[in-house]
Write a protein that holds these residues in place. Structure first.
Motif, PDB file in Angstrom:
ATOM      1  N   VAL A 122     -21.929  21.383  36.865  1.00 37.03           N
ATOM      2  CA  VAL A 122     -21.810  20.064  36.241  1.00 37.03           C
ATOM      3  C   VAL A 122     -20.686  19.267  36.908  1.00 37.03           C
ATOM      4  CG1 VAL A 122     -21.224  18.839  34.125  1.00 37.03           C
ATOM      5  CG2 VAL A 122     -22.785  20.774  34.045  1.00 37.03           C
ATOM      6  N   MET A 124     -19.393  19.738  39.830  1.00 34.27           N
ATOM      7  CA  MET A 124     -19.714  19.491  41.228  1.00 34.27           C
ATOM      8  C   MET A 124     -20.593  18.263  41.390  1.00 34.27           C
ATOM      9  SD  MET A 124     -22.236  21.912  43.380  1.00 34.27           S
ATOM     10  CE  MET A 124     -23.829  21.117  43.467  1.00 34.27           C
ATOM     11  N   LEU A 125     -21.538  18.080  40.476  1.00 35.03           N
ATOM     12  CA  LEU A 125     -22.460  16.953  40.604  1.00 35.03           C
ATOM     13  C   LEU A 125     -21.828  15.646  40.143  1.00 35.03           C
ATOM     14  CD1 LEU A 125     -25.789  18.588  39.426  1.00 35.03           C
ATOM     15  CD2 LEU A 125     -25.059  18.060  41.738  1.00 35.03           C
ATOM     16  N   MET A 126     -20.769  15.775  39.340  1.00 32.88           N
ATOM     17  CA  MET A 126     -20.111  14.553  38.897  1.00 32.88           C
ATOM     18  C   MET A 126     -19.376  13.916  40.065  1.00 32.88           C
ATOM     19  SD  MET A 126     -18.521  15.331  35.199  1.00 32.88           S
ATOM     20  CE  MET A 126     -16.955  14.908  35.871  1.00 32.88           C
ATOM     21  N   PRO A 127     -19.399  12.597  40.173  1.00 31.97           N
ATOM     22  CA  PRO A 127     -18.644  11.969  41.257  1.00 31.97           C
ATOM     23  C   PRO A 127     -17.153  12.267  41.097  1.00 31.97           C
ATOM     24  CG  PRO A 127     -19.524  10.325  39.741  1.00 31.97           C
ATOM     25  CD  PRO A 127     -20.075  11.632  39.307  1.00 31.97           C
ATOM     26  N   SER A 129     -14.664  10.559  41.748  1.00 33.22           N
ATOM     27  CA  SER A 129     -13.839   9.460  41.256  1.00 33.22           C
ATOM     28  C   SER A 129     -13.867   9.346  39.734  1.00 33.22           C
ATOM     29  CB  SER A 129     -14.273   8.149  41.899  1.00 33.22           C
ATOM     30  OG  SER A 129     -15.671   8.052  41.917  1.00 33.22           O
ATOM     31  N   ALA A 130     -14.848   9.993  39.087  1.00 30.76           N
ATOM     32  CA  ALA A 130     -14.898   9.938  37.622  1.00 30.76           C
ATOM     33  C   ALA A 130     -13.657  10.594  37.025  1.00 30.76           C
ATOM     34  CB  ALA A 130     -16.159  10.620  37.104  1.00 30.76           C
ATOM     35  N   LEU A 131     -13.059  11.529  37.790  1.00 35.29           N
ATOM     36  CA  LEU A 131     -11.911  12.250  37.255  1.00 35.29           C
ATOM     37  C   LEU A 131     -10.579  11.667  37.703  1.00 35.29           C
ATOM     38  CD1 LEU A 131     -13.240  15.902  37.529  1.00 35.29           C
ATOM     39  CD2 LEU A 131     -12.619  14.708  35.432  1.00 35.29           C
ATOM     40  N   PRO A 159     -15.360  22.144  43.532  1.00 36.03           N
ATOM     41  CA  PRO A 159     -16.448  22.971  42.987  1.00 36.03           C
ATOM     42  C   PRO A 159     -17.650  23.059  43.928  1.00 36.03           C
ATOM     43  CG  PRO A 159     -15.888  21.162  41.487  1.00 36.03           C
ATOM     44  CD  PRO A 159     -14.993  21.023  42.662  1.00 36.03           C
TER      45      PRO A 159
ATOM     46  N   TYR B  26      -9.384  29.712  41.008  1.00 35.98           N
ATOM     47  CA  TYR B  26     -10.332  28.623  40.842  1.00 35.98           C
ATOM     48  C   TYR B  26     -10.353  28.144  39.391  1.00 35.98           C
ATOM     49  CZ  TYR B  26     -14.824  26.280  40.310  1.00 35.98           C
ATOM     50  OH  TYR B  26     -15.806  25.381  39.979  1.00 35.98           O
ATOM     51  N   LEU B 224     -27.514  11.831  41.730  1.00 35.81           N
ATOM     52  CA  LEU B 224     -26.183  11.846  42.330  1.00 35.81           C
ATOM     53  C   LEU B 224     -25.752  10.445  42.765  1.00 35.81           C
ATOM     54  CD1 LEU B 224     -25.996  14.873  42.146  1.00 35.81           C
ATOM     55  CD2 LEU B 224     -25.271  14.914  44.508  1.00 35.81           C
ATOM     56  N   ALA B 228     -22.583   8.423  41.265  1.00 35.00           N
ATOM     57  CA  ALA B 228     -21.531   7.949  42.167  1.00 35.00           C
ATOM     58  C   ALA B 228     -21.457   6.426  42.162  1.00 35.00           C
ATOM     59  CB  ALA B 228     -21.783   8.465  43.588  1.00 35.00           C
ATOM     60  N   GLN B 231     -19.334   4.488  39.767  1.00 36.36           N
ATOM     61  CA  GLN B 231     -17.894   4.580  40.000  1.00 36.36           C
ATOM     62  C   GLN B 231     -17.363   3.519  40.953  1.00 36.36           C
ATOM     63  OE1 GLN B 231     -15.829   6.789  38.590  1.00 36.36           O
ATOM     64  NE2 GLN B 231     -17.543   7.534  37.381  1.00 36.36           N
ATOM     65  N   LEU B 278     -17.217   8.536  32.463  1.00 28.48           N
ATOM     66  CA  LEU B 278     -17.325   9.986  32.548  1.00 28.48           C
ATOM     67  C   LEU B 278     -18.539  10.481  31.769  1.00 28.48           C
ATOM     68  CD1 LEU B 278     -15.403  12.125  33.817  1.00 28.48           C
ATOM     69  CD2 LEU B 278     -14.704  12.639  31.507  1.00 28.48           C
ATOM     70  N   ALA B 281     -21.657   9.866  33.752  1.00 29.93           N
ATOM     71  CA  ALA B 281     -21.782  10.842  34.835  1.00 29.93           C
ATOM     72  C   ALA B 281     -22.168  12.208  34.281  1.00 29.93           C
ATOM     73  CB  ALA B 281     -20.471  10.940  35.607  1.00 29.93           C
ATOM     74  N   THR B 285     -25.719  14.166  35.052  1.00 32.80           N
ATOM     75  CA  THR B 285     -25.725  15.409  35.831  1.00 32.80           C
ATOM     76  C   THR B 285     -26.119  16.601  34.969  1.00 32.80           C
ATOM     77  OG1 THR B 285     -23.353  15.607  35.481  1.00 32.80           O
ATOM     78  CG2 THR B 285     -24.055  14.660  37.551  1.00 32.80           C
ATOM     79  N   VAL B 289     -28.852  19.455  35.652  1.00 35.68           N
ATOM     80  CA  VAL B 289     -28.527  20.881  35.726  1.00 35.68           C
ATOM     81  C   VAL B 289     -29.425  21.682  34.788  1.00 35.68           C
ATOM     82  CG1 VAL B 289     -26.756  22.588  35.231  1.00 35.68           C
ATOM     83  CG2 VAL B 289     -26.170  20.517  36.462  1.00 35.68           C
TER      84      VAL B 289
END
Lengths: 296, 298
Positions: A122, A124-127, A129-131, A159, B26, B224, B228, B231, B278, B281, B285, B289
């Motif tokens: 999840v 990884m697929l989020m852009p 820049s959202a974070l 990720p 990680y 995707l 993106a 943003q 957020l 997004a 996504t 998934v």
């Protein structure tokens, strides 16, 4: 009724049509790149009046380079150094963190594995820049804004790299091999470092490539984290040069610090490392992105 | 019997411990730069400057801000153009490249289309500022033919969504062509041969066989790109710096969130807008998934 002649004519028409389309798009993709390679070697006057695809001169290139290097007392050099530092540090941490994680997710069974896989996917697929603003607010809270760590550590969280490593270990490294090593008494850490890791060099390179390119080109995160010009990476520095160029900021007028060809040259320098890596690694990257390709 | 069971448990235990050890760094980064910032933003978005509970007031306040709807509109128009370009142009170009006979030509074209991907972020925007400035542009005659003699004629607000879509297409299309190309390669050759024997032409084969079989990759690309695209930041930010005030510095939603944090010192409002984005997004996504199956190897 389709006679052989009309079939040939049809095929010919199809071929010309597709060639024209491919060439037009080829021009679209390459013209700006070609122009970028040439324009940094022109004088201000040549840039406006000469043919856009005429070569400049070494003399003009040397002059632009000199002016660029003396911009704000060598700021460009500082920015490039910062870019290299941030991107490389993040690259090292990314590899050290994501390759073992991808391996464990693919080959080891432990509690929380499934949850970690899904979260990774999840995020990884989020852009990315959202974070950025949330991370800024957090880093601001602990008073770490304006330190190199405030960009290097978020850069290192990658990720997508974990996912690439996971897929690679799951598909390309046979479990029997690791099983055999285990029977021979090898420890889990030993199995990873001595058997799995040497087999994983292709994915290490791929993760390294994507991490470096993404971090090198990142603008938003350093833009919010690093207010001081001394800490800018090149991408953010470019935006500062932009406001000192007369084409895009008439207020600076004739006293402009940066002439247009110098800004073009700065743009080229900012992209050069990634362009070079692209060309050197294109075989592997194109192959990697076309993953699953059985025929070219 | 008991001995093997014991060995197995010990091996299992060893594996669990090693697994946790390997993922630990990680997980720390994931917590610090994934989970915690999101939680902190949620906290900020639902509290006021003094830390008291604020309910949804930050969300309603920012959403009714006079700049919010225009910003949302700008991003929406840009997204429609950008996604249309992706689904029509990228898909058609991939199909056209894929059916070429010469391997060499295919490889050269794929690389040529992919090279602009090296220039992302500020570098590509700066390059495009020059390309769009009629006084220095390599395509100046084209710009002039379309009625723009000055940089300010080119970057009028009405042109911006198209300009941003073109920049995004220029940097991103090549990579997506590679991904879709890879997906086309997974279609077994005999399926295509069978279609040809049944009399299907190239276009028929593309529409009835190839497109349905790479639907998942196309969806992946669109989701995707959508996430993106919401943003949008660096393009309008730099263009507003270079546009003599034609483009406001709150053109996109993300810019507005930035303005809230950095010029108004309103972190709560900024967090609320960041969360709006957020959630968009995250929802798009997560849908992919759970419905797509990226962990097929698992």
């Amino acid at each position: 009724m389709s006679t052989p002649a009309s079939v040939t004519a049809q095929r010919w028409a199809w071929r010309s049509l597709t060639s024209v389309i491919l060439i037009v798009f080829g021009i679209f993709f390459l013209v700006p790149v070609v122009w970028l390679l040439l324009a940094g070697a022109k004088t201000d006057h040549e840039l406006v009046s000469a043919n856009p695809f005429s070569p400049g001169s070494l003399q003009a290139l040397r002059h632009n380079w000199g002016a660029l290097m003396s911009f704000q007392g060598g700021a460009v050099k500082t920015w490039m150094k910062n870019s290299v530092l941030y991107a490389l540090l993040a690259l090292v941490i990314t590899l050290a963190v994501s390759i073992p994680a991808g391996y464990a997710l693919a080959k080891l069974r432990f509690k929380g594995r499934r949850l970690l896989l899904i979260t990774t996917l999840v995020v990884m697929l989020m852009p990315t820049s959202a974070l950025v603003l949330p991370i800024f607010l957090e880093v601001n809270y602990v008073h770490l804004v304006n330190t190199p760590l405030s960009v290097v550590l978020p850069f290192s969280f990658f990720p997508f790299g974990v996912y690439l490593a996971y897929i690679y270990f799951a598909e390309a490294v046979p479990g029997e091999l690791l099983e055999a090593a285990k029977i021979d008494g090898c420890s889990e850490v030993g199995i990873f470092t001595r058997i799995a890791l040497p087999l994983a060099m292709p994915v290490v390179a791929l993760v390294g490539f994507f991490s470096f390119v993404q971090n090198w080109n990142n603008f938003f995160l350093p833009y919010v984290m690093l207010p001081g010009s001394n800490a800018y990476p090149m991408q953010v520095g470019l935006s500062q040069m932009l406001t000192s160029t007369p084409n895009f900021n008439p207020v600076v007028g004739a006293n402009a610090e940066v002439s247009p060809p110098e800004l073009v040259l700065a743009t080229l320098i900012s992209a050069a490392p990634v362009l070079v890596i692209f060309l050197l690694a294109q075989r592997y990257v194109v192959g990697g992105l076309t993953a699953g390709a059985t025929k070219g | 019997m008991t001995a093997t069971a014991g060995n197995r448990t010990r091996a299992g235990f060893r594996q669990v411990r090693a697994g946790h050890l390997f993922v630990l760094p990680y997980v720390v980064l994931l917590a610090l730069f994934g989970v915690v910032p999101v939680c902190y933003s949620v906290y900020l978005a639902f509290t006021d400057a003094g830390g008291g509970f604020a309910g949804f007031s930050n969300f309603t306040r920012t959403a009714t801000d006079y700049r919010f709807l225009p910003a949302l509109g700008h991003v929406a128009v840009y997204l429609v153009i950008w996604l249309a370009m992706l689904s029509v142009l990228v898909v058609s170009l991939t199909l056209v490249v894929h059916q070429l006979a010469s391997r060499r030509t295919k490889a050269v074209i794929r690389l040529a289309y992919y090279i602009p991907g090296a220039l992302a972020g500020a570098s590509s925007v700066l390059l495009w500022l020059f390309v769009l400035d009629p006084t220095v542009s390599p395509v100046a005659p084209l710009l002039k033919a379309m009625g723009s003699d000055h940089f300010t004629d080119v970057i009028t607000p009405g042109h911006l969504p198209v300009i941003f879509a073109i920049i995004a297409f220029w940097t991103g299309a090549g990579g997506w062509i590679l991904v879709l190309y890879g997906a086309l390669n997974t279609i077994p050759a005999d399926v295509i041969v069978a279609a040809k024997m049944d009399g299907a032409g190239r276009i028929r084969t593309a529409l009835s066989i190839q497109l349905p079989m790479i639907r998942k990759s196309i969806t992946y690309m669109l989701i995707l790109a959508f996430a993106a695209g919401t943003q949008l930041f660096v393009e309008p930010q730099l263009i507003s710096q270079a546009s003599f005030g034609v483009v406001p510095n709150d053109y996109s939603v993300n810019q507005l969130a930035y303005q809230f944090a950095f010029t108004q010192n309103d972190f709560n409002g900024s967090a609320a807008i960041a969360l709006d984005l957020l959630v968009i997004a995250l929802v798009s996504t997560s849908l992919f998934v759970t419905r797509g199956r990226l962990f097929d190897t698992d």
